[in-house]
Design an enzyme around this catalytic site. Structure first.
Site, PDB file in Angstrom:
ATOM      1  N   TYR A 142       1.050  -1.157   0.027  1.00  0.00           N
ATOM      2  CA  TYR A 142      -0.217   0.231   0.052  1.00  0.00           C
ATOM      3  C   TYR A 142       0.694   1.164  -0.135  1.00  0.00           C
ATOM      4  O   TYR A 142       1.787   1.453   0.705  1.00  0.00           O
ATOM      5  CB  TYR A 142      -0.876   0.056   1.169  1.00  0.00           C
ATOM      6  N   ASP A 237       9.553   2.983   0.147  1.00  0.00           N
ATOM      7  CA  ASP A 237       8.434   3.547   0.929  1.00  0.00           C
ATOM      8  C   ASP A 237       8.631   2.986   2.454  1.00  0.00           C
ATOM      9  O   ASP A 237       8.300   1.764   2.798  1.00  0.00           O
ATOM     10  CB  ASP A 237       7.015   2.930   0.369  1.00  0.00           C
ATOM     11  N   LYS A 269       3.865   9.231   9.051  1.00  0.00           N
ATOM     12  CA  LYS A 269       3.595   8.344  10.448  1.00  0.00           C
ATOM     13  C   LYS A 269       4.924   9.160  11.452  1.00  0.00           C
ATOM     14  O   LYS A 269       4.608  10.036  12.174  1.00  0.00           O
ATOM     15  CB  LYS A 269       3.873   6.877  10.542  1.00  0.00           C
TER      16      LYS A 269
HETATM   17  C1  LIG Z   1       3.689   1.941   3.401  1.00  0.00           C
HETATM   18  C2  LIG Z   1       2.689   3.320   3.181  1.00  0.00           C
HETATM   19  N1  LIG Z   1       2.916   4.176   2.231  1.00  0.00           N
HETATM   20  C3  LIG Z   1       1.974   5.267   2.169  1.00  0.00           C
HETATM   21  C4  LIG Z   1       1.015   5.169   2.958  1.00  0.00           C
HETATM   22  C5  LIG Z   1      -0.098   6.307   2.734  1.00  0.00           C
HETATM   23  O1  LIG Z   1      -0.017   7.358   3.917  1.00  0.00           O
HETATM   24  P1  LIG Z   1      -1.019   8.158   4.305  1.00  0.00           P
HETATM   25  O2  LIG Z   1      -2.195   7.386   5.028  1.00  0.00           O
HETATM   26  O3  LIG Z   1      -0.597   9.052   5.548  1.00  0.00           O
HETATM   27  O4  LIG Z   1      -1.514   8.914   3.040  1.00  0.00           O
HETATM   28  C6  LIG Z   1       0.569   4.534   4.127  1.00  0.00           C
HETATM   29  C7  LIG Z   1      -0.291   4.505   5.360  1.00  0.00           C
HETATM   30  O5  LIG Z   1      -0.577   3.648   5.945  1.00  0.00           O
HETATM   31  C8  LIG Z   1       1.581   3.357   4.327  1.00  0.00           C
HETATM   32  O6  LIG Z   1       1.498   2.258   5.204  1.00  0.00           O
END
Ligand SMILES: Cc1ncc(COP(=O)(O)O)c(C=O)c1O
Length: 430
Positions: A142, A237, A269
């Site tokens: 994700y 990521d 986060k």
């Molecule tokens: C690995 C990863 N990338 C991107 C995101 C997206 O972040 P946001 O929810 O702050 O848009 C998340 C959210 O859980 C994530 O776990």
């Protein structure tokens, strides 16, 4: 009807599904979500006065526990001078410096308000740099809810069993190639066939949005090699893992600049300490493609605001070596408690862990890919989840999410978790 139920009823009248982010609605586990009144340290309290040991930690940011006194004091202090200036301010510089000093492959940082925006920006930089369109991602990872990333996505998309989202154009989807996680051969083949079209490969440092799947040894490094060979950008990521699994994230555990390094990182986060803040980061050359240093446009009214950057800065300052040791020790113990309870009550499960991130799949086959993750008995997870909640433990309301410990978790919390796990494992078995 209790107070939470009344709030949920009101919410559903004015907010789609009653929630501001889909997984919160409890659809995949059934029942209704408690409404939260407050959270402090390792505990979260609902509007009816029920207190729970929190193993969600706001989905990652609450690494120090909720409302850490230093973070609260500094945030209150800067907030007196306004929440946002729409102009440069010292804390954003200090937070960028803190990130650069921790991750030695990072020289520059651009702040955004969410991980989704950070990933959108990283993809745009990659496409601008490579002058190509196609992005390769892995099923079950994700990367936020930007159009091109919603193909075979994890997290809420997996939780709700959505194939892909309506509203994503064919054009956006056609430029995304999705491969099975960990499949080096498929990645090599796609590069061999379409290497001159591929702008970037994006992966979660540890897939943790289909449950936790430890990366196969050498997988991240191999992505880096292939990206270098074919002139594609490697986007790592670390929104979930950054500054959580170690002082410099998962790359700090697995990579070194001499051996392999991603071209771009995304963070979120922990770096906002619970405030809306995320970032894209990398070496100076690639980051200077961003406006106004370069031609790639990216902006944000609230980006880098003093309150969020101060929350992040004080959070990072408090993430000392002792904190990481405590997180690892707590992860060990919760992992063991849950695994033992599920084993004792003969519940088919896989306990999976990478760094201090972990989760439990209710299936008898090891989970390496999204297809494996989907073999879970989600009904058994639902029973387990509700029994944990009734016995004072707050888990992610989804079988596809990582669990989070914090610096504030104690042996008292472990005792509550152990008591609840015994009841919950029995419930899962039925
Ligand atoms: C690995 C990863 N990338 C991107 C995101 C997206 O972040 P946001 O929810 O702050 O848009 C998340 C959210 O859980 C994530 O776990």
């Amino acid at each position: 009807m209790n107070k939470s139920e009344r709030w949920f009823e009101r919410a559903q009248a004015v907010i789609p599904g009653g929630v501001s982010s889909p997984v919160r609605a409890f659809r995949s586990v059934g029942g209704k979500p408690p409404y939260v009144a407050k959270a402090k340290g390792s505990r979260i309290t609902d509007v009816d006065g029920n207190e729970y040991v929190d193993l969600v930690g706001a989905w990652g940011p609450a690494i120090l526990g909720h409302a850490h006194p230093d973070v609260v004091a500094e945030v209150a202090n800067v907030a007196k001078n306004s929440f946002s200036f729409g102009a440069p301010c010292p804390p954003e510089v200090e937070l960028a410096e803190a990130i650069v000093s921790r991750v030695n492959a990072v020289e520059k940082v651009r702040f955004t308000n969410s991980g989704t925006e950070a990933v959108m920006t990283a993809l745009r930089i990659a496409r601008a740099k490579s002058k190509r369109d196609v992005i390769v991602k892995f099923a079950g990872c994700y990367h936020g809810h930007a159009d091109s990333m919603l193909v075979a996505a994890g997290s809420g998309v997996a939780t709700l069993g959505l194939p892909d989202s309506p509203g994503v154009t064919k054009g956006a989807a056609k430029d995304t190639i999705t491969l099975a996680y960990g499949d080096v051969k498929a990645l090599e083949e796609v590069f061999a066939a379409r290497g001159n079209e591929i702008a970037a490969v994006i992966t979660e440092a540890i897939p943790a949005n289909m449950g936790v799947v430890p990366p196969p040894p050498g997988f991240n490094k191999r992505i880096s090699e292939l990206c270098n060979q074919y002139g594609a950008v490697f986007i790592f990521d670390e929104v979930m893992t950054g500054f959580r699994v170690s002082a410099d994230g998962w790359w700090g555990i697995e990579g070194t600049r001499e051996d392999w390094a991603p071209d771009l990182f995304t963070y979120g986060k922990v770096i906002g300490g619970g405030m809306p803040l995320a970032a894209v980061a990398g070496n100076a050359e690639i980051m200077d493609l961003l406006a106004p240093a370069g031609p790639v446009y990216q902006a944000g009214t609230l980006s880098g605001n003093p309150v969020a950057t101060t929350a992040g800065l004080v959070t990072l300052r408090n993430c000392t070596p002792d904190v990481y040791m405590h997180l690892d020790a707590m992860a060990d113990q919760v992992f063991a408690i849950i695994s033992d309870a599920l084993t004792k009550h003969r519940v088919a499960h896989q306990s999976q862990r990478a760094g201090n991130l972990f989760s439990f799949f209710f299936t008898d086959k090891p989970v390496h890919t999204y297809d494996d993750a989907k073999t879970q008995d989600t009904a058994a997870f639902g029973r387990f989840f509700h029994a944990m909640l009734e016995n004072g433990v707050w888990l992610p309301p989804s079988a596809y999410e990582a669990w989070f410990v914090s610096a504030a978790h104690t042996d008292d919390d472990l005792a509550i978790i152990a008591r609840a796990a015994d009841v919950a494992a029995r419930a899962a078995r039925q």
